[in-house]
Motif scaffolding. Structure first.
Motif, PDB file in Angstrom:
ATOM      1  N   UNK A  20       0.831  -1.215   0.000  1.00  0.00           N
ATOM      2  CA  UNK A  20       0.000   0.000   0.000  1.00  0.00           C
ATOM      3  C   UNK A  20       0.859   1.256   0.000  1.00  0.00           C
ATOM      4  N   UNK A  47      -3.242   0.023   9.864  1.00  0.00           N
ATOM      5  CA  UNK A  47      -4.637   0.302   9.493  1.00  0.00           C
ATOM      6  C   UNK A  47      -4.790   0.397   7.972  1.00  0.00           C
ATOM      7  N   UNK A  48      -3.785   0.988   7.308  1.00  0.00           N
ATOM      8  CA  UNK A  48      -3.857   1.105   5.851  1.00  0.00           C
ATOM      9  C   UNK A  48      -3.704  -0.268   5.203  1.00  0.00           C
ATOM     10  N   UNK A  51      -6.812  -2.451   5.462  1.00  0.00           N
ATOM     11  CA  UNK A  51      -7.817  -2.066   4.457  1.00  0.00           C
ATOM     12  C   UNK A  51      -7.394  -2.564   3.074  1.00  0.00           C
ATOM     13  N   UNK A  52      -6.099  -2.417   2.773  1.00  0.00           N
ATOM     14  CA  UNK A  52      -5.564  -2.862   1.472  1.00  0.00           C
ATOM     15  C   UNK A  52      -5.880  -4.333   1.242  1.00  0.00           C
ATOM     16  N   UNK A  55      -9.969  -5.115   1.348  1.00  0.00           N
ATOM     17  CA  UNK A  55     -10.841  -4.576   0.288  1.00  0.00           C
ATOM     18  C   UNK A  55     -10.529  -5.141  -1.099  1.00  0.00           C
ATOM     19  N   UNK A  56      -9.332  -5.718  -1.281  1.00  0.00           N
ATOM     20  CA  UNK A  56      -9.038  -6.239  -2.616  1.00  0.00           C
ATOM     21  C   UNK A  56      -9.575  -7.656  -2.774  1.00  0.00           C
ATOM     22  N   UNK A  59     -14.212  -9.185  -7.704  1.00  0.00           N
ATOM     23  CA  UNK A  59     -15.563  -8.824  -8.151  1.00  0.00           C
ATOM     24  C   UNK A  59     -15.845  -9.579  -9.449  1.00  0.00           C
ATOM     25  N   UNK A 378      -9.796  -1.575  -9.917  1.00  0.00           N
ATOM     26  CA  UNK A 378     -11.151  -1.148  -9.593  1.00  0.00           C
ATOM     27  C   UNK A 378     -11.555  -0.020 -10.534  1.00  0.00           C
TER      28      UNK A 378
ATOM     29  N   UNK B  17      -7.445   4.504   3.814  1.00  0.00           N
ATOM     30  CA  UNK B  17      -8.222   3.260   3.973  1.00  0.00           C
ATOM     31  C   UNK B  17      -9.416   3.254   3.008  1.00  0.00           C
ATOM     32  N   UNK B  20      -9.037   2.161  -0.734  1.00  0.00           N
ATOM     33  CA  UNK B  20      -8.959   0.729  -1.032  1.00  0.00           C
ATOM     34  C   UNK B  20     -10.324   0.155  -1.411  1.00  0.00           C
ATOM     35  N   UNK B  21     -11.375   0.751  -0.830  1.00  0.00           N
ATOM     36  CA  UNK B  21     -12.728   0.277  -1.156  1.00  0.00           C
ATOM     37  C   UNK B  21     -13.051   0.606  -2.607  1.00  0.00           C
TER      38      UNK B  21
END
Lengths: 459, 115, 269, 550
Positions: A20, A47-48, A51-52, A55-56, A59, A378, B17, B20-21
């Motif tokens: 990230x 924290x980053x 999320x990295x 969230x990946x 889809x 994305x 954060x 990333x979503x």
């Protein structure tokens, strides 16, 4: 991250790498739900990073490629992309900081073959520091040296607590090393920023220059290091008192191993490369007295790899143009904000980056006028305006390869699970192969044919 | 009333954060369309948390939401917001031969948007 | 008669025209002229595709039209003249060592980079890095003169080691940065951080200038060479009023982080 | 895709097989030299031409972290020397530190087909292999920097000699290196830890590790010889560039006793006089010692006038050189492993010291009694670019040219050397030795540097010319592993080249002690440190010598 609804079929990946930010921490322990194809736990991540990894996800419902917003096959999209690049007179390639070195090598090859222009997100990140480096040089180090030796660490114009959360613990503040067995107790930490950011909490000393006065403060420090006098009104003009400056200079001259980390508070403000340059020059000056090093705190996961790949293949780190069949370098002319805002580019290949959301208005407007090919994991503002877009797998999570940490240390990634979407390298290889076929077929006419066209090497 | 202030776009962990979503997802758009202003400046400008303000300069303009910060968090007359589509609207393109547009310390006029 | 080239169509991407330099045009016949190669982006294109050609080259080249996307004109020229009736693009007169370039309109970035001699006169404004060193280089302009009647951008005279740059209007930030020698005159207002890292040389400002803390005040006096320089600049078409030509100047020496042997001279009404 | 070839009528120089300019036929099949005419061989008439094995550069700096820093540092150097692409080759930039593609193709245009990167930090091995993969045509390998490695110094301090040996072998395997490199052994710790100090005596005891440079050198000489690596420890002695360093250089060679050792760029270590004063030539002493000790090989590190780039793991040296002009300077510390310094530089004829360095290099060549053990190098790009090899060859082969060049230099410095009195001219056979057969033998590359059956078909064919600089600047044919790369001076093909490395066996139990040090003092994970095979692409494990291995 919750582990509820995690199915039985999990695997654990040790020593995985988080890409990230530029810390590129390679001590991740990932728990992967192989059925749901998602990472349900990322031990050691900040924290980053959490999320990295969280969230990946995949889809599945999304198409692998689109032309004019309509789903299509990867093959057709590659053909369309190759035709666009082949026909263009000033095709630009941009992005690459969230991609592997293997993909970056393909991207440079494409620009070389089509006689295009290549630039990376470095130009709007620490590009000015790269320019400063070319004028002054740099006394620098790998991050392990900071952990093992640094007894004075200065952060300037950056907010690592929020942008690089593990920088303090892994490398520079609380990290314990060979000659710093007590971690933070063995160090003095200084933060210099125009804002009192959350990073100030980690600092023993906080200096707050007036906004836009970093250069003047750095210049004043250089003068003091060289034993020059400063005007009495230095605090008025810079916001930092003479006493505070003298104290800092005293600490810098008398430490054993001093480090200056700097962020975009220097590169993005008035003065740009001269701000970075003043800091690099200060670190260089200090080597008359002791061992002193400096290091830009780089942002995206592999932006440092992009600098390295573009440099070893072309001789220049970013802002490189191949119009004449060989690389030329000129920031302000061949950098992407300029090639777009001036309306020079007539086609764009954007890899793992989103200029359409964070570039200056005028650049975004031109991007909307020309055919754009976008690769991203994305949907972004850039993929939305692209003529051809590819949905790619995520480097480090789905695909392996090499990334460079902010201190030029290369790390080989350990992907967690497979993605149905192809990686950047796979798509770029296909585009490279196709544009080369088209150029060979065109023969000795048209785009710089007389100067001959580069052929891809068998690799 | 309108006033000229200094805007510092930058990174924040919430921006980090949320991106990333997905950069087209609500959360990211919300994070990047909020501006942080210190208490004193808020009251001087007659603003309250959540108010919509128009930030504008010679380049363009954008409408964002106010978030109140403690006085020690920011110098007088200085606002912070996360990089993103909104801050781009105010960024001049001239890189002065460097490749880098001036992306921080942007002078902007701030005025409350009255719905 | 002289050679006159008129731009027929505006290029969609930058056009690189290093061939438009007296040294390259010497003794070319019409068809050779027509076939001179320009770089239209990454495509080699004959001159005749973009320009109508009139007259024969006798040392003087006239260019007409909006040439703001045309780069590298006058590169490495050693003699003769180029007169642009309109605007011109970046890299004008790169490394030129002789001859004269006149621009009726505005010029882009990089006017006279690493110039060694000759003269460039721009009636309008010019961009950044006038008379500068290319990136990574230690030495910019070493001789000759660049006169810009309008405003200029940042880093004017970057690493300049000789010659004269005169700016009729305002100059941007870091005017004379890393200067090694030579003279820069700014008739308007200079930006901030003037002459940072200057080793030697002179920057003359006819208006108040914000100086770095590493420049120190010496005295207020009237150096005779200023009168000569300013009168000469006037003879080139700027109009500096008598008061400045004859008046007193504050002398500030710097840059203290370097050898402290350079000077900034600021007009004191 | 390799073609079968038959090269006829050429004057062949193949010293390893005792062929000195005789006309021989050479057959190539499947990338190798063969002794019988292969089916459907294409015939190349080399009448009036000289046929030699491809050149072998035993010491250059062409890839890896420090090289890339030096590249990024100098856009002004690249701008003046662009390297356009062709139908078969990628484009790039030249100058003293060319881009990777330009480096490979430019070596090929000199008839060189093998080059060894001489200094790579272990943690930078992965980066180096990526760059070497983008360095076309030539075969290549690198020497791994271990002489200032903190863990290895701690093992020596603790007297754990056997573990030291195993750890060295582990490091060589983990980095895919060709041999060990020592640079200013023991000099890093004072530089990084004692405010930019240095070690200036081979017997000076390091305060932190309690060992001396001599002890480090001895340990590596013993270890590498025991493992029987094809190339011995490659040593950059202490005190490089300092007046009077001849003592250190001789002591370093004496430390090796009769064990194999290679001294790098020995010109920079052949200075008499007093430290801090102007140097004198000590070429005679050094040449005498090397001539009488067959266990020693060296490369010269010739200085060539003009632009160069100093890039070295000897950080204190680079800082000293930076002091002269106070120009751009890079210092780059690598955790637990090495230092690094980079300074753009120029050697000028009128400067006393520069002329002296130039003359000492030539003295060393001309006083050498055994061309097999003195290799042609400029320590590219430190003494000058590898592109200046043809001129250097002419200086050695053409006495009159040499005398003309002597007129241009600082006469005071020149007179203080023997150079004006040295009449020797190298023969083509001797040139073939110092640029091909010799370095191949010193590297233990049995398939390189000769044209006998079984050798790699790396062949260069030059038009025989009076002007040897012209001749060696433009081979008519260059063949790499049987592929035609250059034909009639034009690139007609491409070749990826392969990585040459060694893999000495070692005792796995050493891994645990390395790991425990690692987890405390490195900043990346131990399990992510060793280079995996996918970075090797086409590669060759060069076997250790008989009796080697543990």
């Amino acid at each position: 991250m919750s582990e509820e609804n995690s199915s039985a079929n999990t695997r654990v990946v040790e020593n995985a790498t988080c890409t990230f930010c530029g810390c590129v921490c390679d001590d991740m322990i990932l728990t992967v739900d192989m059925d749901q194809k998602k990472i349900i736990k990322a031990k050691n991540a900040c924290v980053l990073g959490r999320a990295w990894f969280a969230e990946h996800t995949i889809e599945e419902d999304q198409p692998k490629a689109k032309i004019n917003g309509r789903p299509t096959s990867v093959e057709d999209a590659v053909e369309e992309a190759a035709q666009i690049l082949f026909k263009a007179r000033f095709p630009i390639t941009y992005g690459l900081s969230d991609s592997t070195c293997e993909a970056q090598r393909q991207a440079v090859a494409i620009s070389d073959i089509i006689h295009g222009n290549i630039d990376t997100t470095t130009s709007v990140c620490h590009g000015p520091s790269g320019l400063a480096f070319q004028g002054i040089g740099e006394s620098t180090m790998t991050l392990g040296e900071v952990k093992n030796r640094a007894d004075l660490v200065i952060y300037w114009g950056g907010n690592p607590a929020e942008s690089h959360p593990r920088h303090f613990g892994r490398y520079a503040v609380t990290a314990k090393g060979l000659f710093t067995p007590n971690g933070k107790k063995d160090r003095t930490i200084v933060l210099v920023d125009v804002r009192k950011t959350p990073s100030a909490g980690a600092a023993n000393i906080f200096l707050q220059p007036k906004p836009g006065k970093d250069f003047e403060v750095l210049w004043a420090l250089r003068a003091l290091v060289k034993g020059r006098k400063l005007p009495a009104d230095i605090e008025e003009s810079t916001g930092v008192s003479l006493e505070a400056m003298e104290d800092l200079v005293d600490r810098m001259k008398n430490c054993n191993y001093g480090v200056l980390f700097f962020g975009m508070g220097l590169t993005m403000t008035r003065g740009r490369h001269f701000n970075s340059g003043a800091l690099l020059a200060l670190a260089t000056d200090l080597n008359e007295y002791t061992h002193f090093v400096a290091k830009p705190v780089r942002g995206h996961g592999n932006v440092t790899g992009a600098d390295n790949v573009v440099s070893w293949q072309t001789g220049y780190p970013f802002g490189v143009n191949f119009s004449r069949g060989f690389p030329r370098f000129n920031p302000g002319e061949f950098t992407t904000v300029d090639t777009l805002s001036r309306g020079d580019a007539d086609a764009a290949l954007i890899i793992a980056s989103d200029p359409a959301s964070n570039f200056p208005k005028q650049a975004i407007e031109h991007l909307a006028r020309i055919p754009v090919i976008a690769l991203d994991t994305k949907d972004t503002a850039t993929t939305s305006l692209a003529k051809v877009s590819f949905r790619t797998s995520t480097y480090g999570i789905n695909t392996g390869g090499t990334v460079y940490r902010m201190d030029d240390v290369p790390i080989s990634m350990r992907p967690a699970f497979e993605s149905p979407f192809p990686g950047d390298e796979e798509i770029l290889r296909a585009i490279r192969k196709r544009v080369h076929e088209l150029i060979i077929a065109r023969g000795p006419h048209g785009a710089a044919a007389e100067s001959k066209v580069a052929a891809p090497r068998k690799d | 009333m309108a006033e000229t202030m200094l805007l510092i776009p930058g990174r924040s962990s919430k921006q980090g954060t949320s991106l990333n979503k997905g950069k087209l997802k609500e959360e990211y758009l919300a994070v990047t369309s909020a501006v942080e202003i210190k208490e004193d400046d808020m009251s001087r400008l007659g603003l309250n948390e959540g108010d919509r303000v128009r930030l504008s300069n010679s380049v363009g303009e954008t409408i964002v939401t106010c978030v109140q910060k403690k006085n020690i968090d920011l110098p007088d007359g200085v606002m912070f917001m996360a990089y993103g589509p909104c801050s781009s609207q105010l960024m001049a393109w001239d890189t002065a031969g460097s490749g880098m547009p001036l992306s921080k310390n942007i002078e902007v006029t701030i005025e409350k948007v009255s719905e | 008669m002289s050679l006159e080239l008129t731009l027929l169509t505006q290029p969609e991407v930058p056009l690189e025209a290093d061939v438009l330099s007296p040294d390259r045009l010497q003794s070319l016949n019409r068809s050779e002229l027509e076939r001179l190669e320009l770089y239209y982006g990454n495509v080699r294109t004959p001159l005749a595709e973009f320009f109508s050609i009139n007259g024969d080259f006798d040392g003087d080249l006239h260019l007409t039209g909006d040439l703001s996307r045309i780069k590298h004109v006058g590169s490495l020229m050693t003699r003769g003249s180029i007169h642009v009736h309109g605007d011109i693009g970046a890299h004008l007169g790169t490394g030129m060592s002789g001859g004269e370039i006149r621009i009726d309109g505005n010029a882009g970035d990089w006017v006279g980079p690493e110039m060694q001699g000759g003269r460039i006169l721009v009636e309008g404004n010019a961009g950044h890095l006038i008379g500068a060193a290319y990136r990574g280089g230690a030495v910019g302009m070493t001789g000759g003169e660049i006169i810009i009647k309008g405003n200029v951008g940042n880093e004017t005279g970057h690493a300049m080691r000789g010659g004269l740059i005169a700016v009729g209007g305002d100059s941007g930030d870091f005017t004379g940065v890393n200067m090694l020698a030579g003279t820069i005159v700014v008739c308007g207002r200079p930006g901030i951080r003037t002459a940072a890292s200057m080793k030697r040389g002179s920057v003359i400002s006819l208006h108040e200038a914000e100086l770095l803390p590493t420049f120190s005040y010496d005295c207020c006096y009237h150096p005779t060479y200023i009168r000569l320089y300013l009168q000469y600049i006037n003879s080139r078409g700027l109009n500096i009023d008598e008061a400045c030509i004859n008046g007193n100047y504050e002398r500030w020496s710097g840059d203290a982080v370097e050898m402290n042997r350079g000077e900034i001279l600021i007009y004191r009404p | 895709m390799t073609t079968a070839l038959r090269i006829i009528n050429g004057k062949v120089y193949d010293p390893a097989n005792g062929i000195d300019g005789e006309s021989r036929e050479i057959f190539v099949d499947n990338g190798r030299i063969v002794d019988t005419l292969p089916e459907g061989a294409r015939t190349i008439d080399a009448g009036g031409m000289v046929v030699m094995p491809g050149g072998v550069d035993i010491h250059c700096h062409i890839a890896g972290p420090k090289v890339n820093l030096a590249r990024k540092l100098q856009p002004e150097d690249h701008r003046r020397d662009p390297h356009p692409g062709t139908l078969h080759t990628r484009s790039g930039s030249g100058g003293t530190v060319p881009s990777t593609f330009a480096t490979g193709y430019r070596y090929a245009t000199l008839g060189y087909t093998t080059a060894m990167e001489a200094a790579v930090t272990p943690i930078g091995a992965r980066h180096t292999l990526e760059e070497l993969h983008d360095t076309p045509v030539i075969d290549k390998g690198f020497y791994v920097l271990l002489g200032n490695n903190i863990f290895l110094q701690q093992l020596l301090q603790a007297g754990r000699r056997e573990e030291f040996k195993q750890a060295v072998a582990w490091w060589i395997n983990s980095t895919k290196a060709y041999t060990t490199k020592l640079v200013n052994p023991g000099g890093d710790e004072p530089w990084k830890g004692k405010r930019n100090k240095n070690v200036d005596d081979i017997d000076e005891r390091n305060e932190v590790f309690g060992i001396t440079p001599r002890e480090i050198i001895d340990a590596f000489v013993e270890t590498v010889n025991e493992f029987g690596l094809p190339h011995p420890p490659h040593i950059h002695c202490n005190n490089l560039g300092h007046s009077g360093n001849v003592k250190t250089t001789l002591e370093t060679m004496k430390t090796a006793g009769d064990r194999r050792v290679h001294l790098a760029h020995i010109q920079f270590h052949s200075y008499g006089g007093e430290r801090g004063k102007n140097p004198k030539s000590a070429a005679a002493e050094i040449a005498e010692y090397v001539n009488t000790h067959p266990n020693i090989s060296c490369d010269v590190g010739q200085v060539m006038f003009g632009k160069s780039t100093i890039m070295t793991a000897d950080a204190p040296l680079a800082y000293m050189l930076r002091g002269f002009k106070k120009g751009k300077w890079i210092n780059a510390d690598t955790e637990c492993e090495s230092g690094c310094g980079i300074v753009p530089f120029a050697y000028q004829e009128h400067v006393y010291v520069h002329t002296l360095q130039w003359a000492i290099g030539l003295e060393l060549f001309l006083l050498s009694g055994d061309p097999w053990r003195i290799v042609l190098s400029t320590d590219h790009p430190n003494g000058g670019s590898f592109m200046s090899y043809p001129k250097l060859i002419r200086l050695l082969m053409d006495r009159e040219f040499r005398k003309e060049e002597m007129k241009k230099v600082n006469q005071k410095a020149l007179r203080s050397t023997q150079l004006p009195d040295l009449e020797r001219e190298y023969t083509l056979n001797e040139i073939a030795i110092i640029t091909r057969a010799g370095p191949a033998r010193a590297l233990g590359l049995k398939n390189k540097g000769h044209l006998g059956a079984g050798a790699d078909a790396d062949i260069t064919i030059y038009d025989e010319q009076q002007d040897k600089e012209m001749m060696f600047n433009a081979p008519r044919y260059v063949i790499k592993s049987g592929d035609m790369i250059i034909e009639n001076h034009e690139f007609v093909g491409d070749h990826a080249g392969r990585i040459l490395h060694v893999a000495p066996e070692y005792d796995e139990t050493i891994v645990d002690s390395v790991r425990s040090f690692f987890e405390n003092y490195y900043s990346i994970e131990f399990d992510n440190y060793a280079v995996t095979d996918n970075y090797l692409h086409d590669h060759e494990v060069v076997p250790v010598l008989k009796g080697g291995g543990s």
